[in-house]
Design an enzyme around this catalytic site. Structure first.
Site, mmCIF file in Angstrom:
data_model
loop_
_atom_site.group_PDB
_atom_site.id
_atom_site.type_symbol
_atom_site.label_atom_id
_atom_site.label_comp_id
_atom_site.label_asym_id
_atom_site.label_seq_id
_atom_site.Cartn_x
_atom_site.Cartn_y
_atom_site.Cartn_z
ATOM 1 N N ARG A 34 65.491 55.459 -34.988
ATOM 2 C CA ARG A 34 64.660 54.847 -33.951
ATOM 3 C C ARG A 34 63.572 55.803 -33.473
ATOM 4 O O ARG A 34 62.439 55.405 -33.213
ATOM 5 C CB ARG A 34 65.553 54.427 -32.773
ATOM 6 N N LYS A 109 82.690 50.733 -32.462
ATOM 7 C CA LYS A 109 84.036 50.317 -32.077
ATOM 8 C C LYS A 109 84.104 50.206 -30.556
ATOM 9 O O LYS A 109 83.745 51.149 -29.856
ATOM 10 C CB LYS A 109 85.065 51.336 -32.554
ATOM 11 N N SER A 143 88.298 57.842 -39.362
ATOM 12 C CA SER A 143 87.229 58.568 -40.063
ATOM 13 C C SER A 143 86.359 59.348 -39.083
ATOM 14 O O SER A 143 85.674 58.746 -38.263
ATOM 15 C CB SER A 143 86.354 57.582 -40.848
ATOM 16 N N LYS A 196 92.060 51.998 -29.474
ATOM 17 C CA LYS A 196 92.469 53.370 -29.809
ATOM 18 C C LYS A 196 91.626 54.404 -29.069
ATOM 19 O O LYS A 196 92.109 55.498 -28.752
ATOM 20 C CB LYS A 196 92.423 53.588 -31.318
ATOM 21 N N ARG A 260 86.073 62.664 -29.737
ATOM 22 C CA ARG A 260 85.368 62.762 -28.457
ATOM 23 C C ARG A 260 86.190 62.144 -27.324
ATOM 24 O O ARG A 260 86.178 62.643 -26.198
ATOM 25 C CB ARG A 260 84.007 62.070 -28.568
ATOM 26 N N ASN A 261 86.874 61.054 -27.604
ATOM 27 C CA ASN A 261 87.666 60.401 -26.560
ATOM 28 C C ASN A 261 88.840 61.276 -26.144
ATOM 29 O O ASN A 261 89.147 61.400 -24.951
ATOM 30 C CB ASN A 261 88.140 59.041 -27.055
ATOM 31 N N GLU A 286 83.158 56.072 -26.707
ATOM 32 C CA GLU A 286 83.208 54.642 -26.410
ATOM 33 C C GLU A 286 84.364 54.271 -25.495
ATOM 34 O O GLU A 286 84.290 53.291 -24.749
ATOM 35 C CB GLU A 286 83.294 53.831 -27.712
#
Length: 338
Positions: A34, A109, A143, A196, A260-261, A286
């Protein structure tokens, strides 16, 4: 085969790299960014220095930028279009691609943020609203982008109600280092991919507090039960949650150092507030944005999700980390299979 990847974040870049086949001179892979400045940097350095530092982008991956519209030459030439934006950008991309004849698949996700017009929706529910005729699906599974980009062994799930989409995803990405399995249960695959992330925040909290491996195993197992209950209520197949996009993705995201979560949960356990934790990542987590929607959808369906509810209370500041753990451990006894 012409493959267009829309979005030059870590995952979009990794899949563009993975799609290259040096032995197939007719294959064309285009990575669209972008940001024109980012596109120029990708072209010059042949490396995504922000998201995948140290991984070379092959010269055969064409870099593109500029405004997109329904008649873009990039779409007209594509045999497969991959949407590699965060969940927040999926609706606009699907609207843009509503008349696309080639198969389309997204990588994001989670649940779309609710609005005054819609409850939080999964990707296939967004597609049903804005592009009902589009043949589309999702590529999901355990992944980390960095490992896929490096060519380390990985496995994914191509989920769609359309065989044409599943077949196109397998043809595009299945390789000696990346196995792609087909699945027609897009509901189950998307629920697994969304929930998840929320559960990984909980396991990160557990690890950050030093509660031990027993506690982590219990959280993952009970989290899988929550995920399955919600999926069944939404029409998914139970067996999907024992596969790559359910148990597989949950184990990876809940235990992997690249998650990251999970990192958000660890940082909260260390005393950071939510904004500090999110700012320190430099990437989208997310689970932070979809946790409330997961809980809302579960309540609307009468589904009990205590771990998710505790994560939401933690993110909203209603509970401190130790209080969240005490809340879960203090619940009344019950049969395991309920």
């Amino acid at each position: 085969m012409n493959i267009a990847v829309l979005g030059a974040g870590a995952w979009g870049t990794a899949l563009a790299i993975s799609a290259v086949r040096p032995e197939d001179t007719r294959r064309r892979v285009t990575l669209w960014a972008r940001d024109a400045l980012q596109a120029a940097d990708l072209q010059h350095h042949r490396e995504n220095r922000r998201y995948l530092s140290g991984v070379v982008i092959p010269e055969t991956v064409q870099i593109a930028t500029g405004p997109l519209h329904s008649g873009s030459a990039l779409f007209a030439a594509a045999d497969l279009v991959i949407i590699a934006t965060p969940m927040a950008g999926l609706r606009d991309m699907l609207t843009l691609l509503a008349d696309q004849r080639a198969p389309v698949a997204w990588l994001c996700k989670g649940f779309e943020a609710p609005t005054t017009q819609t409850t939080g929706l999964l990707g296939h529910e967004v597609r049903a609203q804005v592009a009902p005729e589009l043949r589309a699906g999702v590529l999901s599974g355990p992944s980390f982008a960095l490992e896929v980009a490096r060519g380390q062994p990985s496995a994914l799930v191509a989920a769609s109600e359309h065989a044409q989409v599943r077949d196109a995803l397998v043809a595009a990405f299945h390789s000696p280092t990346l196995r792609v399995y087909a699945n027609d249960d897009i509901v189950g695959v998307e629920v697994g991919g969304a929930v998840k992330n929320v559960l990984a925040i909980a396991t990160g909290l557990c690890d950050g507090l030093g509660l031990g491996l027993n506690a982590r195993a219990a959280l993952i197992t009970r989290g899988l039960a929550e995920m399955t209950r919600l999926g069944l209520a939404l029409g998914a197949k139970a067996e999907t949650f024992m596969g790559l996009s359910g148990l597989g993705d949950l184990v990876l995201t809940a235990t992997g150092d690249l998650s990251r979560n999970r990192k958000v949960g660890q940082l909260l356990a260390q005393g950071m507030n939510l904004q500090q934790a999110v700012d320190s990542l430099g990437h989208v987590a997310e689970g932070v944005y979809s946790a409330r929607t997961v809980a809302q959808r579960a309540r609307s369906l009468g589904v009990d999700m205590p771990i998710t509810d505790a994560v939401v209370a933690l993110l909203d500041g209603g509970l401190q980390p130790a209080q969240a753990v005490a809340l879960l451990m203090g619940r009344d006894p019950k049969d395991e299979l309920l």
